[in-house]
Every structure is written in structure tokens, then in C-alpha cells.
Scaffold this active site. Structure first.
Site, PDB file in Angstrom:
ATOM      1  N   ASP A  13      15.112   5.801   7.037  1.00 64.53           N
ATOM      2  CA  ASP A  13      15.403   4.540   6.337  1.00 64.53           C
ATOM      3  C   ASP A  13      14.163   3.861   5.778  1.00 64.53           C
ATOM      4  O   ASP A  13      14.079   2.625   5.722  1.00 64.53           O
ATOM      5  CB  ASP A  13      16.173   3.569   7.267  1.00 64.53           C
ATOM      6  CG  ASP A  13      17.458   4.163   7.767  1.00 64.53           C
ATOM      7  OD1 ASP A  13      18.046   4.994   7.047  1.00 64.53           O
ATOM      8  OD2 ASP A  13      17.888   3.806   8.886  1.00 64.53           O
ATOM      9  N   GLU A  14      13.220   4.647   5.336  1.00 63.86           N
ATOM     10  CA  GLU A  14      11.978   4.086   4.806  1.00 63.86           C
ATOM     11  C   GLU A  14      12.138   3.642   3.352  1.00 63.86           C
ATOM     12  O   GLU A  14      11.266   2.926   2.825  1.00 63.86           O
ATOM     13  CB  GLU A  14      10.854   5.137   4.885  1.00 63.86           C
ATOM     14  CG  GLU A  14      10.489   5.587   6.298  1.00 63.86           C
ATOM     15  CD  GLU A  14      11.285   6.816   6.742  1.00 63.86           C
ATOM     16  OE1 GLU A  14      12.279   7.172   6.057  1.00 63.86           O
ATOM     17  OE2 GLU A  14      10.901   7.419   7.761  1.00 63.86           O
ATOM     18  N   ASN A  38      24.718  12.191   7.543  1.00 59.89           N
ATOM     19  CA  ASN A  38      24.063  11.227   8.435  1.00 59.89           C
ATOM     20  C   ASN A  38      23.125  10.347   7.625  1.00 59.89           C
ATOM     21  O   ASN A  38      22.759   9.253   8.041  1.00 59.89           O
ATOM     22  CB  ASN A  38      23.306  11.937   9.578  1.00 59.89           C
ATOM     23  CG  ASN A  38      22.447  13.101   9.116  1.00 59.89           C
ATOM     24  OD1 ASN A  38      22.542  13.570   7.990  1.00 59.89           O
ATOM     25  ND2 ASN A  38      21.594  13.582  10.002  1.00 59.89           N
ATOM     26  N   HIS A  41      21.180   6.677   1.868  1.00 58.35           N
ATOM     27  CA  HIS A  41      20.056   6.411   0.970  1.00 58.35           C
ATOM     28  C   HIS A  41      20.497   5.354  -0.041  1.00 58.35           C
ATOM     29  O   HIS A  41      21.334   5.624  -0.902  1.00 58.35           O
ATOM     30  CB  HIS A  41      19.615   7.696   0.259  1.00 58.35           C
ATOM     31  CG  HIS A  41      18.985   8.694   1.175  1.00 58.35           C
ATOM     32  ND1 HIS A  41      18.449   9.888   0.753  1.00 58.35           N
ATOM     33  CD2 HIS A  41      18.770   8.653   2.515  1.00 58.35           C
ATOM     34  CE1 HIS A  41      17.945  10.539   1.791  1.00 58.35           C
ATOM     35  NE2 HIS A  41      18.145   9.819   2.873  1.00 58.35           N
ATOM     36  N   ARG A 140      25.710  31.470  14.443  1.00 57.81           N
ATOM     37  CA  ARG A 140      26.230  32.324  13.363  1.00 57.81           C
ATOM     38  C   ARG A 140      27.760  32.391  13.380  1.00 57.81           C
ATOM     39  O   ARG A 140      28.373  33.419  13.118  1.00 57.81           O
ATOM     40  CB  ARG A 140      25.600  33.726  13.424  1.00 57.81           C
ATOM     41  CG  ARG A 140      24.099  33.670  13.114  1.00 57.81           C
ATOM     42  CD  ARG A 140      23.296  34.594  13.931  1.00 57.81           C
ATOM     43  NE  ARG A 140      23.406  34.259  15.351  1.00 57.81           N
ATOM     44  CZ  ARG A 140      22.857  34.979  16.323  1.00 57.81           C
ATOM     45  NH1 ARG A 140      22.180  36.053  16.029  1.00 57.81           N
ATOM     46  NH2 ARG A 140      22.984  34.608  17.585  1.00 57.81           N
ATOM     47  N   ALA A 291      22.539   2.178   6.852  1.00 57.98           N
ATOM     48  CA  ALA A 291      23.297   2.422   5.621  1.00 57.98           C
ATOM     49  C   ALA A 291      24.464   3.373   5.887  1.00 57.98           C
ATOM     50  O   ALA A 291      25.422   3.431   5.124  1.00 57.98           O
ATOM     51  CB  ALA A 291      22.380   2.988   4.536  1.00 57.98           C
ATOM     52  N   THR A 293      25.936   3.811   9.344  1.00 56.78           N
ATOM     53  CA  THR A 293      26.813   3.388  10.439  1.00 56.78           C
ATOM     54  C   THR A 293      26.980   1.871  10.517  1.00 56.78           C
ATOM     55  O   THR A 293      27.816   1.393  11.270  1.00 56.78           O
ATOM     56  CB  THR A 293      26.241   3.847  11.794  1.00 56.78           C
ATOM     57  OG1 THR A 293      24.938   3.274  11.945  1.00 56.78           O
ATOM     58  CG2 THR A 293      26.137   5.366  11.876  1.00 56.78           C
ATOM     59  N   ARG A 295      24.977   0.027  11.965  1.00 54.45           N
ATOM     60  CA  ARG A 295      24.342  -0.432  13.204  1.00 54.45           C
ATOM     61  C   ARG A 295      23.112  -1.266  12.886  1.00 54.45           C
ATOM     62  O   ARG A 295      22.366  -0.968  11.954  1.00 54.45           O
ATOM     63  CB  ARG A 295      23.906   0.772  14.066  1.00 54.45           C
ATOM     64  CG  ARG A 295      25.045   1.467  14.747  1.00 54.45           C
ATOM     65  CD  ARG A 295      24.547   2.642  15.582  1.00 54.45           C
ATOM     66  NE  ARG A 295      24.089   3.742  14.742  1.00 54.45           N
ATOM     67  CZ  ARG A 295      23.546   4.867  15.223  1.00 54.45           C
ATOM     68  NH1 ARG A 295      23.382   5.021  16.519  1.00 54.45           N
ATOM     69  NH2 ARG A 295      23.177   5.833  14.407  1.00 54.45           N
TER      70      ARG A 295
HETATM   71  P1  GDP Z   1      16.421   5.747   3.074  1.00 51.53           P
HETATM   72  O1  GDP Z   1      17.418   6.248   4.052  1.00 51.53           O
HETATM   73  O2  GDP Z   1      15.023   6.185   3.378  1.00 51.53           O
HETATM   74  O3  GDP Z   1      16.792   6.026   1.638  1.00 51.53           O
HETATM   75  O4  GDP Z   1      16.411   4.164   3.230  1.00 51.53           O
HETATM   76  P2  GDP Z   1      17.705   3.218   3.377  1.00 51.53           P
HETATM   77  O5  GDP Z   1      18.341   3.077   2.061  1.00 51.53           O
HETATM   78  O6  GDP Z   1      18.539   3.615   4.533  1.00 51.53           O
HETATM   79  O7  GDP Z   1      16.996   1.887   3.829  1.00 51.53           O
HETATM   80  C1  GDP Z   1      16.000   1.296   3.043  1.00 51.53           C
HETATM   81  C2  GDP Z   1      16.458  -0.100   2.677  1.00 51.53           C
HETATM   82  O8  GDP Z   1      15.387  -0.804   2.097  1.00 51.53           O
HETATM   83  C3  GDP Z   1      17.556  -0.122   1.647  1.00 51.53           C
HETATM   84  O9  GDP Z   1      18.375  -1.234   1.933  1.00 51.53           O
HETATM   85  C4  GDP Z   1      16.823  -0.321   0.335  1.00 51.53           C
HETATM   86  O10 GDP Z   1      17.608  -0.975  -0.633  1.00 51.53           O
HETATM   87  C5  GDP Z   1      15.703  -1.209   0.771  1.00 51.53           C
HETATM   88  N1  GDP Z   1      14.436  -1.094   0.050  1.00 51.53           N
HETATM   89  C6  GDP Z   1      13.752   0.021  -0.312  1.00 51.53           C
HETATM   90  N2  GDP Z   1      12.548  -0.318  -0.832  1.00 51.53           N
HETATM   91  C7  GDP Z   1      12.480  -1.669  -0.769  1.00 51.53           C
HETATM   92  C8  GDP Z   1      11.478  -2.625  -1.121  1.00 51.53           C
HETATM   93  O11 GDP Z   1      10.392  -2.305  -1.554  1.00 51.53           O
HETATM   94  N3  GDP Z   1      11.789  -3.943  -0.888  1.00 51.53           N
HETATM   95  C9  GDP Z   1      12.987  -4.353  -0.391  1.00 51.53           C
HETATM   96  N4  GDP Z   1      13.196  -5.652  -0.202  1.00 51.53           N
HETATM   97  N5  GDP Z   1      13.939  -3.474  -0.044  1.00 51.53           N
HETATM   98  C10 GDP Z   1      13.688  -2.160  -0.230  1.00 51.53           C
HETATM   99  P1  IMO Z   2      18.270   8.496   6.395  1.00 55.69           P
HETATM  100  O1  IMO Z   2      18.199   9.790   5.626  1.00 55.69           O
HETATM  101  C1  IMO Z   2      18.085   6.615  10.307  1.00 55.69           C
HETATM  102  C2  IMO Z   2      19.356   9.120  13.650  1.00 55.69           C
HETATM  103  C3  IMO Z   2      20.505   8.685  14.518  1.00 55.69           C
HETATM  104  C4  IMO Z   2      20.074   9.287  15.847  1.00 55.69           C
HETATM  105  C5  IMO Z   2      19.471  10.619  15.438  1.00 55.69           C
HETATM  106  C6  IMO Z   2      20.418  11.800  15.489  1.00 55.69           C
HETATM  107  O2  IMO Z   2      19.141   7.476   5.762  1.00 55.69           O
HETATM  108  O3  IMO Z   2      16.886   8.024   6.732  1.00 55.69           O
HETATM  109  P2  IMO Z   2      22.361  12.612  13.900  1.00 55.69           P
HETATM  110  O4  IMO Z   2      23.592  11.903  13.418  1.00 55.69           O
HETATM  111  O5  IMO Z   2      21.422  13.011  12.797  1.00 55.69           O
HETATM  112  O6  IMO Z   2      22.653  13.740  14.819  1.00 55.69           O
HETATM  113  O7  IMO Z   2      21.601  11.510  14.780  1.00 55.69           O
HETATM  114  O8  IMO Z   2      19.008  10.426  14.093  1.00 55.69           O
HETATM  115  N1  IMO Z   2      19.650   9.214  12.215  1.00 55.69           N
HETATM  116  C7  IMO Z   2      19.169   8.359  11.295  1.00 55.69           C
HETATM  117  N2  IMO Z   2      18.458   7.228  11.439  1.00 55.69           N
HETATM  118  N3  IMO Z   2      18.364   7.079   9.068  1.00 55.69           N
HETATM  119  C8  IMO Z   2      19.015   8.255   8.901  1.00 55.69           C
HETATM  120  O9  IMO Z   2      19.105   8.880   7.723  1.00 55.69           O
HETATM  121  C9  IMO Z   2      19.528   8.916  10.048  1.00 55.69           C
HETATM  122  N4  IMO Z   2      20.211  10.071  10.258  1.00 55.69           N
HETATM  123  C10 IMO Z   2      20.271  10.236  11.580  1.00 55.69           C
HETATM  124  O10 IMO Z   2      20.575   7.272  14.564  1.00 55.69           O
HETATM  125  O11 IMO Z   2      19.045   8.513  16.417  1.00 55.69           O
HETATM  126 MG    MG Z   3      18.889   5.519   5.290  1.00 54.84          MG
END
Ligand code: GDP
Ligand code: IMO
Ligand code: MG
Length: 401
Positions: A13-14, A38, A41, A140, A291, A293, A295
Site C-alpha cells: 500500500d505504498e 489481494n 491499487h 502441481r 483498499a 478489505t 481494514r
Molecule cells: P498500492 O497498493 O501500493 O497501490 O497502494 P494503495 O492504493 O493500497 O494505498 C495507497 C493510498 O495512498 C491510496 O489511497 C492512494 O490514493 C494514496 N496515495 C498514493 N500516493 C499519494 C500521495 O502522494 N498523496 C496522497 N495524499 N495520497 C496518495
Molecule cells: P497491495 O498490492 C497490504 C497482507 C495481508 C496479510 C498478508 C497475507 O495493495 O499493496 P494474503 O491475502 O496475501 O495471503 O495476506 O499480506 N496483504 C496486503 N497488505 N496491501 C496488499 O496489497 C496486501 N496483500 C496482502 O494483510 O498480512
Molecule cells: Mg494496496
């Protein structure tokens, strides 16, 4: 020709989705190479707000080929629903292809994940059946996307999986369901090697969109609280089937603070009073709620030990530092510079906050000096340039340097 891999430098979630959507302008081909639905994005662009699970974030850029690659685990229902959602708002998915070698996530994998999570030994998964599908792959005994071409063969593989015998798990899938999946997905199946190598031979720009982050890699991460795939850059080459040395650029996406979902070691985790203002209420798309679940995410201070580790594993050419704007209102920002000797007890350095709005800044020089110092500290510590700074959730809320 460039082969760029975007990976998470922390716990997921970066902001990989936003950066993939942003960088797709320079790409001919965007692929997911591991993980499944899972992933969540988040993308905000002229078409709306999207939480992408399986479809690469290059789908919003006309002319880009999007590919769900071999190392992924694909739930057919989720993919079909995602395609419908995109098509309903006018997004063209006619150049979205699925590797015939991608593993399928089936209803019994999800059921098993849910059952395992209901026990105290659960690790806090997203309950999407990802680990279970990969487990059957390693045995497999898992159907792949290409098996949808032959329903009898698909049913034979299901029978073999059933023979493993897991009490309480029903491996049967109605034939009508298999036929429905086949009707939608067989037309988008592709033989992966000729597609990928065709792109490479034609000198195209390939972008690989990682899922999750290095700390959740099955081998290198905080096992057992990890996912069941490789979240690191070199796996893009393994999954797509080309030599790893062809990768030209590895981009690490790091949040200006940290978040994690699920159980497991998280040394710089904040107390709730510190976390609440950063987390928000969940009303905004960039509030810190999962994004996938929904949570509430665990939040922490930036951890240089984690970033050093991420760089050691991935070899970053550049970093994208996201969510700098989320620190705008903090008087003081803590960074873990290292762990106390022999422990994982964070030692913090406090940086002065900038207490001003960075969301309108278009250039690095326009950022407050304290914000510039924060960014410069990170790049000097890692010896990796921070080439992009995120200052808002929308696609173009990026300061490129
Ligand atoms: P990902 O799983 O790595 O694609 O990241 P996620 O979408 O799960 O979570 C990143 C969150 O940060 C999302 O809500 C994005 O809309 C938000 N986001 C990403 N870059 C920025 C930023 O530079 N500033 C702000 N305010 N939100 C951002
Ligand atoms: P993105 O791509 C954050 C976490 C779950 C749990 C562990 C294992 O959006 O960054 P899984 O369902 O993969 O077997 O769960 O990994 N997890 C994530 N946490 N962002 C995700 O995806 C995740 N996908 C899985 O919370 O700790
Ligand atoms: Mg994410």
C-alpha cells in the site's frame, strides 16, 4: 527499450497503483507479475476513482498493452467483475491479456483461506484464497487459466485436487460456471513468452507493476506473516520469462511514513493518538484503510532499516516517495534511523515539520525547506535518488525531479 519494475519498499500500500498509472505514459506494456486480488491499487485520474485488484494500472492509458502474467493467481469471477466495472465507465480493455500459465484462484481456495483465518493461527490474510491457490500450484494440482480451453481437462485437474482430501472443502465447481469463465476469459488468453519477448525484441518499454511490499515477500519478508508470492523486483523476470539482467530500472515505492495490514512484526508502529490524524476517517480515497478489505491500517514512522533492507534485496535505481502531503500538519516527524544494537528497538531522529500545504507545489524547490530536508535525508541515507514525490492522491499529484 526499458524494462522497469515498480515494487513496494515497505509493507504494501505504498502507492504502487498511482505510480503505475502515472508512469504508464512512458510505457507500451504494463504487467502484473505476482499476487492476485489481494492487491488493492488505488488510482484517481480523469476517469474516476478505482481500486484495482487484478488489472494492471496501465489500462487507463490508451495504446498500452496490459498483461496479467504467469506468476499471478487469478480469481476468474473477480477478473470478470473488474473488467465489467472498467467497461461500464468506458475504459477500453480490448488490449488486456491473461497468461495461459497464470494460476487460478477457485472458490475452494477462498473457502479454505476463510476457514484457516477463523482459527487463532490465522495470520490476517485478505481471505482471497491467494496462499491456498499458490499452495496447490506447488503441489502441481491447480488448474491454470489455459485449462479453461478444455473443460473436461479442467474437471480432471479438479478431481486430482479433490483426491488430496481436505475435510469440509468442496472442490466441485458447476460446469456452467466453468463455461461462463471460459466464454469470457479464453478470448483474452495469450502464450506469455511470445508476447513478452515480442515486446522486448521490438524495443518497447515494459513496466512491471509489483504487488505488496518487500517485507511481505514469502522468502525475504516477516515470515509467516507474509503473502505467498515474491514481491521483489527480480521475480518480474522469473514470472515473465526473461533474463533478470534485462531489467533496466527498479523503482521502489515508499510511503513517507509506513502502514501495514495484518499481523506481524512492525517495529515503528505508532500509538493510536499519533496514528489517528494520519489515518483519517475512511471518507477519502487516500485515508489509511485497506483498499481490498477496508481494514484500518496499522501505521508507523518511516523506518530506514526497512528501506535499507528493501534496497539490498531489490537494488533500487530510484525511489518514489508518496504521501509526503500527509505529513503537512505534523509539528515533528520521527524517522527510525536504525535499531538499537542487537534488537529491533527503533532509535528515532526527530525532524521538524513544515506545517504548510505541499499539495500545490509543482517543483522540488517549491517545497518547504523542511520537506526538502526530509527527502534529502532519505536519499542520502540510501544513496538512491528520490525521483518522484507524491503530494496528493490524483495521478498528476507528483513532483518529478
Ligand atoms: P498500492 O497498493 O501500493 O497501490 O497502494 P494503495 O492504493 O493500497 O494505498 C495507497 C493510498 O495512498 C491510496 O489511497 C492512494 O490514493 C494514496 N496515495 C498514493 N500516493 C499519494 C500521495 O502522494 N498523496 C496522497 N495524499 N495520497 C496518495
Ligand atoms: P497491495 O498490492 C497490504 C497482507 C495481508 C496479510 C498478508 C497475507 O495493495 O499493496 P494474503 O491475502 O496475501 O495471503 O495476506 O499480506 N496483504 C496486503 N497488505 N496491501 C496488499 O496489497 C496486501 N496483500 C496482502 O494483510 O498480512
Ligand atoms: Mg494496496
Amino acid at each position: 527499450m526499458a524494462i522497469t519494475v515498480i515494487v513496494g519498499a515497505q509493507y504494501g500500500d505504498e502507492g504502487k497503483g498511482k505510480m503505475s498509472d502515472y508512469l504508464a505514459k512512458d510505457a507500451d506494456f504494463v504487467a502484473r507479475f505476482q499476487g492476485g486480488d489481494n492487491a488493492g491499487h488505488t488510482v484517481l485520474n480523469q476517469y474516476g476513482v478505482f481500486k484495482m485488484h487484478l488489472v494492471p494500472c496501465g489500462v487507463f492509458t490508451p495504446g498500452v498493452i496490459n498483461f496479467i502474467g504467469t506468476g499471478t493467481a487469478v480469481n476468474p469471477d473477480v477478473l470478470i467483475e473488474e473488467l465489467d466495472t472498467l467497461n461500464d465507465v468506458g475504459i477500453d480493455t480490448s488490449e488486456l491479456y491473461l497468461s495461459e500459465r497464470a494460476q487460478l484462484v477457485l472458490p475452494y481456495h477462498v473457502q479454505l483461506d476463510e476457514q484457516m483465518e477463523a482459527r487463532s493461527s490465522g495470520i490476517g490474510t485478505t481471505k482471497r484464497g491467494i496462499g491456498q491457490a499458490y499452495a496447490f500450484k506447488l503441489l502441481r494440482k491447480n488448474p491454470r487459466a489455459g485449462d479453461l480451453r478444455d473443460i473436461d481437462e479442467f474437471e480432471r485437474i479438479l478431481g486430482e485436487a479433490n483426491d488430496i482430501g481436505i475435510p469440509g472443502i468442496d472442490f466441485a465447481i458447476p460446469r456452467s460456471t466453468l463455461e461462463r469463465w471460459a466464454e469470457r476469459l479464453v478470448p483474452i488468453l495469450r502464450e506469455p513468452l511470445s508476447l513478452v519477448h515480442g515486446q522486448i525484441a521490438a524495443g518497447k518499454n515494459l513496466l512491471f507493476e509489483g504487488q505488496l511490499g518487500v517485507m511481505k515477500d514469502i522468502d525475504q519478508g516477516i515470515y509467516p506473516f507474509v503473502t505467498s508470492s515474491h514481491t521483489t523486483a527480480s521475480y518480474a523476470a522469473v514470472s515473465a520469462g526473461f533474463p533478470a539482467r534485462l531489467i533496466t530500472d527498479v523503482i521502489g515505492v515508499a510511503k513517507a511514513f509506513e502502514s501495514a495490514v495484518g499481523k506481524g512484526h512492525f517495529p515503528t508502529e505508532m500509538g493510536e493518538d499519533e496514528a489517528a490524524p494520519l489515518r483519517g476517517t475512511g471518507e477519502n480515497p487516500d485515508d489509511e484503510y485497506g483498499a481490498r478489505t477496508g481494514r484500518s491500517r496499522r501505521l508507523g514512522w518511516l523506518d530506514m532499516e526497512v528501506l535499507r533492507f528493501a534496497h539490498k534485496i531489490n537494488g533500487f535505481d530510484a525511489l518514489a516517495l508518496t504521501k509526503l502531503d500527509k505529513l503537512d500538519a505534523l509539528a515533528e516527524i520521527k524517522v527510525c534511523t536504525h535499531y538499537a544494537s542487537g534488537t529491533s528497538e527503533p532509535v528515532y531522529r526527530a525532524f521538524p515539520g513544515w506545517l504548510s500545504d505541499t499539495t500545490k507545489c509543482k517543483t522540488f524547490d517549491a517545497l518547504p525547506t523542511e520537506a526538502q530536508a526530509y527527502v534529502r535525508f532519505i536519499e542520502a541515507e540510501l544513496n538512491v535518488p528520490v525521483r518522484w514525490i507524491g503530494n496528493g492522491p490524483v495521478r498528476d499529484d507528483v513532483i518529478a525531479r
